[in-house]
Design an enzyme around this catalytic site. Structure first.
Site, short mmCIF file in Angstrom:
data_model
loop_
_atom_site.label_atom_id
_atom_site.label_comp_id
_atom_site.label_asym_id
_atom_site.label_seq_id
_atom_site.Cartn_x
_atom_site.Cartn_y
_atom_site.Cartn_z
NE ARG A 1 25.30 31.90 48.43
CZ ARG A 1 24.48 31.56 47.44
NH1 ARG A 1 24.02 32.48 46.60
NH2 ARG A 1 24.12 30.30 47.26
CB CYS B 1 26.40 32.20 40.36
SG CYS B 1 24.98 31.66 39.37
#
Length: 275
Positions: free
Chosen positions: A177, A230
């Site tokens: 990611r 995150c």
């Protein structure tokens, strides 16, 4: 800063005259059955905490997927959970505390000092041979804790961008990611320019227990001023916990990538390098 308690310590404490408040925060990205998992099996005495509705508030996409709850709503939830002044709190899940750390961080942020993560979570409890319970449980009495915001540091999007230049901004998401190879939920793939990839999964061993303080210190190194983000501010709290075990204070960017990637004015970097 208190970070973890062992299952043996919890087992003993639950049998004491003043047992800790025990919270089950079963949640994982892509798994909407957290409450059912709790109903199937949990540590006896644990109250279920709904991360999506009790540990976050939802509004405009520009605020991210899990904005911090208002202190009033968090306090109301804490009263439902039975949190009382002076009584310790222990939180856990069954995914290496990747979800439970959100409750740990929020309660610390709201001024509760005696809150800890159960190291290894439900897995460690059952591996130790301790019994589980099923069905719904509620607090024996409503809590009376008075909460106030701001006891742990946070970052705005602008502050996160500045820290990526002047200090260390850690990206706690999976490496794919960070690089932009994949993005399962947010509108753009990649990372905040200047941030460093530090996947949260590398904070724990194969049984979901935190690595030792020495290993975590070696992992993070001399980071100086450090912030963490995150996807939506959940697993970044786990990174803050791991840094605390290593003796490093860190600020959390609650909006994280879900807020950053919803703002078309924000630059995006891809690949394995910070920029």
């Amino acid at each position: 800063m208190t970070v973890t308690r062992t299952v043996a310590d919890l087992k003993s404490a639950l049998g004491s005259l003043v047992p800790p408040v025990l919270l089950d925060v079963r949640w994982a990205l892509g798994d909407s059955e957290g409450h059912q998992h709790y109903l199937d099996a949990h540590i006896p005495g644990a109250v279920f905490v709904d991360l999506d509705t009790e540990l976050a508030e939802h509004g405009a996409p520009g605020l991210g997927r899990h904005p911090l709850p208002s202190i009033e709503n968090l306090q109301a939830a804490a009263h439902r959970w039975g949190i009382t002044a002076g009584v310790p709190v222990v939180v856990y899940d069954n995914t290496g505390n990747l979800a439970a750390a959100r409750a740990w961080w929020l309660l610390k942020w709201a001024g509760i000092e005696q809150v800890a993560l159960l190291d290894g979570g439900l897995n460690a409890w059952t591996e130790a041979g301790y019994d589980t319970a099923s069905g719904e449980e509620t607090a024996t009495a409503a809590g009376d804790i008075e909460l106030s915001a701001g006891h742990l540091p946070t970052l705005t999007a602008d502050e996160a961008a500045a820290l990526a230049d002047s200090g260390t901004l850690l990206d706690a998401r999976a490496a794919e990611r960070y690089s932009g190879e994949t993005e399962p939920v947010d509108p753009k793939a990649g990372h905040i320019p200047g941030s460093v990839s530090a996947p949260t999964a590398q904070n724990i061993d194969e049984k979901g227990k935190f690595l030792s303080a020495e290993v975590l210190k070696e992992r993070f190194g001399d980071v100086g001023a450090v912030g963490v983000y995150c996807g939506s501010g959940v697993t970044a709290a786990h990174q803050v916990a791991a840094l605390a075990i290593a003796g490093i204070d860190a600020a959390l960017f609650p909006g994280s990538w879900s807020q950053w990637s919803n703002d078309p004015s924000r630059p995006v970097a891809t690949g394995t390098s910070p920029r």
